[in-house]
Design a protein around this motif. Structure first.
Motif, PDB file in Angstrom:
ATOM      1  N   PHE A 180      25.658  17.982  24.569  1.00  0.00           N
ATOM      2  CA  PHE A 180      26.733  18.965  24.607  1.00  0.00           C
ATOM      3  C   PHE A 180      26.749  19.629  25.975  1.00  0.00           C
ATOM      4  O   PHE A 180      25.705  19.763  26.618  1.00  0.00           O
ATOM      5  N   SER A 181      27.956  20.083  26.374  1.00  0.00           N
ATOM      6  CA  SER A 181      28.016  20.827  27.633  1.00  0.00           C
ATOM      7  C   SER A 181      27.809  22.307  27.324  1.00  0.00           C
ATOM      8  O   SER A 181      28.148  22.777  26.247  1.00  0.00           O
ATOM      9  N   LEU A 182      27.227  23.030  28.267  1.00  0.00           N
ATOM     10  CA  LEU A 182      27.074  24.478  28.146  1.00  0.00           C
ATOM     11  C   LEU A 182      27.903  25.112  29.254  1.00  0.00           C
ATOM     12  O   LEU A 182      28.037  24.525  30.321  1.00  0.00           O
ATOM     13  N   PRO A 183      28.483  26.272  29.039  1.00  0.00           N
ATOM     14  CA  PRO A 183      28.382  27.166  27.882  1.00  0.00           C
ATOM     15  C   PRO A 183      29.365  26.863  26.749  1.00  0.00           C
ATOM     16  O   PRO A 183      29.336  27.551  25.734  1.00  0.00           O
ATOM     17  N   ASP A 184      30.228  25.828  26.865  1.00  0.00           N
ATOM     18  CA  ASP A 184      31.322  25.726  25.867  1.00  0.00           C
ATOM     19  C   ASP A 184      30.993  24.844  24.666  1.00  0.00           C
ATOM     20  O   ASP A 184      31.839  24.653  23.802  1.00  0.00           O
ATOM     21  N   LEU A 185      29.791  24.261  24.618  1.00  0.00           N
ATOM     22  CA  LEU A 185      29.370  23.438  23.474  1.00  0.00           C
ATOM     23  C   LEU A 185      30.358  22.322  23.152  1.00  0.00           C
ATOM     24  O   LEU A 185      30.670  22.086  21.980  1.00  0.00           O
ATOM     25  N   ASN A 186      30.877  21.670  24.185  1.00  0.00           N
ATOM     26  CA  ASN A 186      31.722  20.493  23.917  1.00  0.00           C
ATOM     27  C   ASN A 186      30.846  19.256  23.814  1.00  0.00           C
ATOM     28  O   ASN A 186      29.937  19.071  24.625  1.00  0.00           O
ATOM     29  N   LEU A 187      31.131  18.390  22.856  1.00  0.00           N
ATOM     30  CA  LEU A 187      30.369  17.153  22.712  1.00  0.00           C
ATOM     31  C   LEU A 187      30.751  16.197  23.848  1.00  0.00           C
ATOM     32  O   LEU A 187      31.928  15.915  24.046  1.00  0.00           O
ATOM     33  N   ILE A 188      29.757  15.726  24.629  1.00  0.00           N
ATOM     34  CA  ILE A 188      30.071  14.803  25.735  1.00  0.00           C
ATOM     35  C   ILE A 188      29.723  13.370  25.353  1.00  0.00           C
ATOM     36  O   ILE A 188      30.493  12.453  25.588  1.00  0.00           O
ATOM     37  N   THR A 189      28.525  13.185  24.800  1.00  0.00           N
ATOM     38  CA  THR A 189      28.055  11.826  24.503  1.00  0.00           C
ATOM     39  C   THR A 189      27.353  11.853  23.175  1.00  0.00           C
ATOM     40  O   THR A 189      26.675  12.835  22.861  1.00  0.00           O
ATOM     41  N   GLU A 190      27.449  10.757  22.424  1.00  0.00           N
ATOM     42  CA  GLU A 190      26.522  10.655  21.307  1.00  0.00           C
ATOM     43  C   GLU A 190      25.958   9.255  21.263  1.00  0.00           C
ATOM     44  O   GLU A 190      26.612   8.286  21.606  1.00  0.00           O
ATOM     45  N   GLU A 191      24.677   9.185  20.913  1.00  0.00           N
ATOM     46  CA  GLU A 191      23.973   7.900  20.911  1.00  0.00           C
ATOM     47  C   GLU A 191      23.294   7.757  19.560  1.00  0.00           C
ATOM     48  O   GLU A 191      22.449   8.562  19.188  1.00  0.00           O
ATOM     49  N   HIS A 192      23.720   6.724  18.784  1.00  0.00           N
ATOM     50  CA  HIS A 192      23.064   6.494  17.490  1.00  0.00           C
ATOM     51  C   HIS A 192      21.769   5.722  17.721  1.00  0.00           C
ATOM     52  O   HIS A 192      21.743   4.759  18.478  1.00  0.00           O
ATOM     53  N   LEU A 193      20.718   6.185  17.066  1.00  0.00           N
ATOM     54  CA  LEU A 193      19.405   5.613  17.357  1.00  0.00           C
ATOM     55  C   LEU A 193      19.102   4.412  16.476  1.00  0.00           C
ATOM     56  O   LEU A 193      18.202   3.633  16.770  1.00  0.00           O
ATOM     57  N   PRO A 200      17.022  26.286  38.529  1.00  0.00           N
ATOM     58  CA  PRO A 200      15.842  26.149  37.649  1.00  0.00           C
ATOM     59  C   PRO A 200      15.921  27.019  36.394  1.00  0.00           C
ATOM     60  O   PRO A 200      15.118  26.857  35.489  1.00  0.00           O
ATOM     61  N   ASN A 201      16.884  27.972  36.339  1.00  0.00           N
ATOM     62  CA  ASN A 201      16.963  28.884  35.195  1.00  0.00           C
ATOM     63  C   ASN A 201      18.144  28.621  34.278  1.00  0.00           C
ATOM     64  O   ASN A 201      18.342  29.345  33.309  1.00  0.00           O
ATOM     65  N   TYR A 202      18.967  27.635  34.582  1.00  0.00           N
ATOM     66  CA  TYR A 202      20.199  27.465  33.790  1.00  0.00           C
ATOM     67  C   TYR A 202      20.494  25.981  33.617  1.00  0.00           C
ATOM     68  O   TYR A 202      20.408  25.208  34.567  1.00  0.00           O
ATOM     69  N   SER A 203      20.818  25.599  32.378  1.00  0.00           N
ATOM     70  CA  SER A 203      21.138  24.192  32.122  1.00  0.00           C
ATOM     71  C   SER A 203      22.603  24.047  31.752  1.00  0.00           C
ATOM     72  O   SER A 203      23.142  24.858  30.997  1.00  0.00           O
ATOM     73  N   ASP A 241      17.040  20.717  22.974  1.00  0.00           N
ATOM     74  CA  ASP A 241      16.399  21.022  24.258  1.00  0.00           C
ATOM     75  C   ASP A 241      17.440  21.426  25.292  1.00  0.00           C
ATOM     76  O   ASP A 241      18.516  20.827  25.371  1.00  0.00           O
ATOM     77  N   ILE A 242      17.111  22.483  26.079  1.00  0.00           N
ATOM     78  CA  ILE A 242      17.980  22.865  27.204  1.00  0.00           C
ATOM     79  C   ILE A 242      17.123  23.099  28.445  1.00  0.00           C
ATOM     80  O   ILE A 242      17.343  24.041  29.197  1.00  0.00           O
ATOM     81  N   ASN A 243      16.129  22.249  28.644  1.00  0.00           N
ATOM     82  CA  ASN A 243      15.257  22.368  29.822  1.00  0.00           C
ATOM     83  C   ASN A 243      16.098  22.129  31.081  1.00  0.00           C
ATOM     84  O   ASN A 243      16.713  21.070  31.207  1.00  0.00           O
ATOM     85  N   PRO A 244      16.157  23.083  32.031  1.00  0.00           N
ATOM     86  CA  PRO A 244      17.048  22.889  33.185  1.00  0.00           C
ATOM     87  C   PRO A 244      16.493  21.814  34.128  1.00  0.00           C
ATOM     88  O   PRO A 244      15.358  21.922  34.584  1.00  0.00           O
ATOM     89  N   ILE A 245      17.321  20.772  34.385  1.00  0.00           N
ATOM     90  CA  ILE A 245      16.865  19.768  35.352  1.00  0.00           C
ATOM     91  C   ILE A 245      17.867  19.632  36.494  1.00  0.00           C
ATOM     92  O   ILE A 245      17.748  18.737  37.317  1.00  0.00           O
TER      93      ILE A 245
END
Length: 1089
Positions: free
Chosen positions: A563-576, A544-547, A536-540
């Protein structure tokens, strides 16, 4: 066994008992504070209207609610006193956005007779003392010291015993009260007293006034410059001060509420018992009062409180109808009224009777209440969840996804509805006849399944299929650019917004594209360890047009990564945790708070608070919405964003008071949903369910949906008949046009879908409908309505005559087929072994349905049982009869077939004045009584002696704080047998304050667990104003106060879900149970209502 009970509120109190206006949350902020008996709400007056700031429970029934400002304070404090003689002073803490307790105490006296006319609490305008009239003949004083702190309270003897009203006068050098009282000859007078704080006594006041209007019962103190007091009677209004006496006659009426308009007290709004709003003006020359004028403004709900807000806006709080926000106009409308209603606030109170029916025939109960009183009487249909109102539908099998698209970027409305199937994509649009018909978008690939679609900038549309991303012009509908996936890497999942596309291919590749004018640019590609299950990349953020963030759900390691955009760096991961993969992720913002929602394949939903700057996820919470995989979408309703979870139990996720709430949607399984805001169907949703596509609008977003059917008369009893698909009600209409106020009583028949009156039977003069029942008799297949009545004669204390009427519904008409005279009021009717059981004054009577020689039928008395004071409430089960008496609690009778006789088996020897009874199971009976308590009694069939067997033993006691008028077996929610709560029996109750509550009988182990949780919650959650939860829930009557037992407070237990993580963990430690497990177990109980 139904010994262990869980009591929870499904619908909070809505009866407005008090309101006041002042600067509570800030020196420049104007607040309206509303009391609804056991809750207070704080609202802020904004240019857009009333904005809710806080809604909190009070552990007591509010008797006094007053704002005041001690010396040296910049904003007002709130004084609250409760009916159980506790008081507190509350102050607003702007940093924490909550109320804090400035002072608290207990003002009860060991001896003293509670006042007949209710408690009076008043505050001296110069903040020198608080005065309370709680017991006859005593006036309690709580003085302030010069720093505005409260000092030790003391009592002063008051010689007037029958006090009607007391107020403080303005502009007096010493604190002065004015007392309106009645003497032993029923004449009414006014007297003033100065309070001497030094001598702790009264000094004769400056003036008094004898022999007022016999109906005088309200004092309004007038502020400087005039000072003095207005005395409101039924036929006159008097202005009285040390130097003046003015009087005007008025149309006979009982004034219930008043609100001051101007700070100088020259104008007042008066609300009377028939809902008329008058303006009272004090005419004056400079500071001398020359007379009074009164003018009718118009009609409102019957007011219990009136608060003038500002700029001609007035809040009218009501106990008998909906509360209202009204505007007073300078010019009258066509009907001559100056009152314009801007907002209505639903009030179900007083719920005099209700029935539980399944009108939609979906296995979900709805409660139909007799609500309100006098002209504001109505029926309310209350059901759980949010309704979808179908506008259009079309048969379509196998829908795999849906998206709505606009034909230009800045269009207000959607034009296209894209529907995807396993091997094709169809595009629907609205034609000129407002019908959905198939159309083409030439640039879209329609021979394959669409994975995702979205509107894009520069009047473009984007379509993602398993092989490519297509950019299409929304005006010419032609293909402008296409990005192809590499040969062996088909696209599995995709998402997009107006400027960005994110997709995942086989082998764990994540590809990020940006959308330009006629061009798709591949910006970044990342290789992940495992396959990707959802994106999902719903802009919040602000744009309103870019996340700047992407949420990615993973197979194999079952995690969600940011992940951060536009560089696709992993910021956080959460194991469910667990083995179930995330099927849908959604970035969304509710009430300005960013969240990440993550839905799993087994119907569970996790939500996290999202830090948009760092991508960090905190405050993880998990709820179970169903058993099937969930897909999440956002939609907006009334310009607020909500989330829709499509699954086998579709749910709307929304936020209120900054907490997430879940409300089920009244639809069977939903596989996909998308917003479809077309010109023909604004603010609609497109919903795919088993074999069809439906377009519909959504009801107001709230847990309970309430439909109002105003009657303009007071419905007092209601009953449903499945065979004829009708309701029958007993109602009364007040006729106010004539000089004498007359009442007419009716039995009315209503269609159970449209609620139109389809037939009416008028009762005789003085005849009241007291009870109504749908039943059938032995050897007769017809379903009948039986009505019990009473002739209420002005000269009689108790009715000595009544009737039982038996009606058959034929061709939508009520046909009277039999009637039977009785020697008293028929308070209750029950179907009993194919016969009719009636409670008539102090006796229980059984009637058989007999066939006469001419083929007509009649009721014939078979046997009876005396021995009650008044048998008001009766329930039966098998051969057992449980009777709730006016003042002798509960007794158990039994019908003996062989002897054809009814005899008493056991009784509760406590003196309880009953208001409702119900049978929970063979041995346990539930009662409600007039001190707002609930209790359960047990039949002791194993007792060793007759004496023991003849006693109903009290096993449960609880202070509900509500006056219950009726219990009924039933449930407000879909009972799914697979859920843990599917087997728990529930009883619904309705109260005078408009509360609908549920009592659930829990298994003992679950009860013991929840009782331990309740004890721990009491330590963590402190009552507003320092009021104790334990004391509040203790059974309380004039005779005794005992701790509650075998009842749990579900409202307190369920508030566990609103605690912050830290406090949850605190409780989890002492309970020795994980937070997740605690949340799961409490969550399950929330499914009971």
């Amino acid at each position: 066994m139904s010994t262990y009970n869980y009591v929870v509120t499904a619908h909070k109190p809505t009866n407005v008992t008090h309101s006041c206006v002042g600067n509570f949350t800030g020196s420049q902020e104007l607040n309206l504070i509303i009391a609804k008996c056991t809750r207070i709400e704080i609202h802020l007056l904004t240019p857009q209207g009333l904005q809710p700031m806080l809604d909190v429970p009070i552990y007591g029934r509010i008797a006094t609610l007053e704002l005041f400002r001690p010396h040296g304070e910049t904003q007002d404090l709130l004084f609250i006193a409760t009916e159980r003689y506790k008081f507190c002073v509350l102050q607003w803490d702007a940093d924490a956005n909550e109320v804090i307790t400035r002072a608290m105490g207990d003002v009860s006296d060991r001896i003293g007779r509670p006042t007949d006319n209710g408690q009076i609490g008043i505050i001296d305008p110069d903040c020198r003392l608080i005065g309370l009239h709680l017991y006859d003949g005593l006036f309690k004083v709580i003085p302030f010291d010069n720093k505005g702190q409260l000092k030790e309270a003391f009592n002063i003897r008051l010689e007037e015993l029958q006090v009607l009203d007391i107020k403080f006068l303005y502009g007096c050098p010493k604190p002065t009260i004015v007392v309106l009282y009645q003497d032993n000859k029923d004449a009414r007078h006014v007297k003033t007293y100065e309070v001497s704080l030094k001598d702790k006594d009264f000094v004769e006041g400056p003036w008094s006034q004898n022999n007022l209007d016999n109906g005088a019962d309200l004092l309004i103190p007038v502020p400087p410059p005039f000072c003095g007091v207005l005395i409101i009677g039924e036929e006159t209004i008097v202005y009285c001060s040390a130097s003046a006496f003015k009087v005007i006659p008025i149309r006979p009426s009982i004034t219930r509420a008043y609100g001051r308009v101007d700070a100088d007290g020259s104008r007042y709004l008066l609300g009377d018992h028939s809902g008329l709003l008058h303006l009272l003006v004090i005419a004056h020359e400079k500071e001398k009062v020359t007379g009074l004028k009164i003018e009718l403004l118009g009609e409102t709900s019957i007011a219990s409180t009136i608060s003038y807000l500002d700029n001609a806006f007035v809040y009218v709080g009501s106990s008998y109808g909906d509360s209202q926000l009204v505007k007073l106009n300078l010019q009258p409308d066509a009907k001559g009224s100056y009152v314009e209603v801007l907002e209505r606030y639903v009030n179900l109170g007083p719920i005099v009777d209700f029935c539980v029916v399944d009108l939609e025939r979906q296995g979900q109960g709805q409660v139909v209440t007799c609500s309100g009183a006098y002209k504001d009487g109505s029926l309310r249909v209350v059901r759980n969840g949010i309704g979808i109102n179908e506008q259009a539908s079309v048969e379509l099998q196998g829908i795999k996804g849906m998206w709505s698209l606009r034909s230009a970027t800045d269009d207000v409305y959607d034009t296209f509805l894209v529907v995807s199937f396993i091997s094709e994509t169809r595009i629907l649009a609205m034609n000129l006849e407002d019908e959905l018909e198939e159309t083409e978008i030439e640039g879209f690939c329609s021979q394959v399944q669409t994975l995702f679609c979205h509107d894009a900038v520069h009047n473009q549309l984007v379509q993602v299929t398993s092989s490519s991303v297509r950019l299409v012009s929304s005006t010419s509908r032609e293909l402008r650019h296409e990005w192809h996936a590499p040969a062996d890497y088909s696209i599995n999942v995709a998402t997009a917004n107006a400027t960005q596309v994110l997709l995942a291919t086989r082998g764990g590749h994540l590809v990020y594209l940006e959308i330009g004018d006629g061009i798709l640019v591949e910006k970044k590609h990342a290789q992940l360890k495992y396959d990707i299950s959802c994106l999902d990349i719903n802009p919040i953020g602000d744009n309103p047009n870019y996340s700047n963030l992407a949420a990615v759900g993973m197979w194999t390691d079952i995690s969600v990564k940011m992940f951060s955009l536009p560089d696709l760096n992993l910021i956080t991961e959460e194991h469910l945790g667990g083995e179930i993969i995330p099927r849908s992720v959604l970035l969304c913002s509710f009430e300005g708070i960013p969240y990440l929602l993550c839905a799993l394949g087994d119907g569970h939903l996790l939500n996290f608070l999202l830090n948009t700057a760092t991508g960090e996820l905190t405050d993880r919470k998990k709820v179970s919405l169903g058993t099937q995989p969930i897909t999440l979408r956002t939609f907006s309703s009334k310009s607020t964003t909500h989330a829709f979870a499509a699954s086998d139990r579709p749910t709307v996720i929304y936020s209120s008071n900054k907490k997430l709430l879940y409300s089920n949607v009244n639809l069977k399984e939903v596989s996909h949903m998308c917003p479809f805001n077309s010109a023909a169907f604004p603010d609609s949703l497109a919903i795919a369910k088993e074999g069809e596509l439906t377009i519909g609008t959504i009801d107001d977003i709230q847990k309970l949906h309430i439909r109002s059917i105003p009657l303009g008369e007071h419905a007092r009893r209601i009953c449903h008949q499945e065979q004829s698909r009708t309701f029958a009600i007993c109602s009364l209409k007040y006729n106010q046009s004539s000089t004498e106020e007359s009442e007419m009583h009716f039995i009315r028949l209503l269609d159970d879908q449209t609620f139109d009156f389809i037939s009416t039977y008028s009762l005789d003069q003085f005849e009241y409908g007291c009870s109504i029942l749908n039943c059938s008799f032995s050897d007769d297949n017809n379903a009948y309505y039986c009505v019990g009545t009473a002739y209420v004669m002005p000269e009689e204390n108790e009715p000595t005559k009544g009737r039982i009427l038996v009606f058959l519904v034929e061709d939508g008409k009520l046909q009277l087929v039999a009637e039977k005279e009785t020697k008293g009021a028929v308070y209750s009717l029950n179907a009993f072994n194919g016969k009719l059981l009636a409670a008539i004054n102090q006796k229980i009577q059984l009637y058989k349905w007999m066939l006469r020689d001419d083929g007509t039928r009649e009721l014939q008395s078979e046997c009876g049982h005396h021995g009650h004071i008044l048998a008001l409430y009766v329930q039966t089960r098998g051969d057992f009869i449980v009777v709730g008496d006016l003042m002798k609690s509960i007794s158990l009778l039994m019908y003996k077939h062989e002897e054809g006789a009814i005899e008493e088996r056991a009784r509760d020897y406590n003196a309880n004045w009953m208001s409702a009874v119900e049978i929970l199971d063979d041995d346990i009976y539930l009662g409600a009584e007039n001190n707002f308590n609930l209790f359960t009694v047990r039949k002791n069939s194993e007792g060793a002696t007759d004496e023991e067997r003849g006693r109903l033993e009290v096993v449960g006691e609880y202070h509900l704080g509500e006056f219950v008028n009726r219990f009924r077996h039933g449930s407000l929610v879909m009972r799914l047998p697979d859920s843990d709560v599917g087997q728990i029996p529930t009883v619904i109750f309705g109260t005078v304050n408009g509360v609908i509550g549920v009592i659930a009988s829990l298994p003992q182990d679950q009860y013991t667990f929840m009782e331990k949780l309740q004890t721990n919650l009491r330590k963590v959650i402190k009552g507003v104003g320092g009021l104790s939860h334990e004391q509040w829930r203790s059974f309380y009557s004039e005779k005794k106060t005992v701790d509650s037992r075998n009842f749990l407070d579900g409202d307190l237990i369920e508030s566990f879900l609103d605690l912050g993580r830290i406090r949850m963990e605190e409780i989890s430690k002492t309970m020795n149970v994980s937070v997740e497990e605690l949340m799961k177990r409490v969550e399950e109980l929330t499914r009971l209502h």
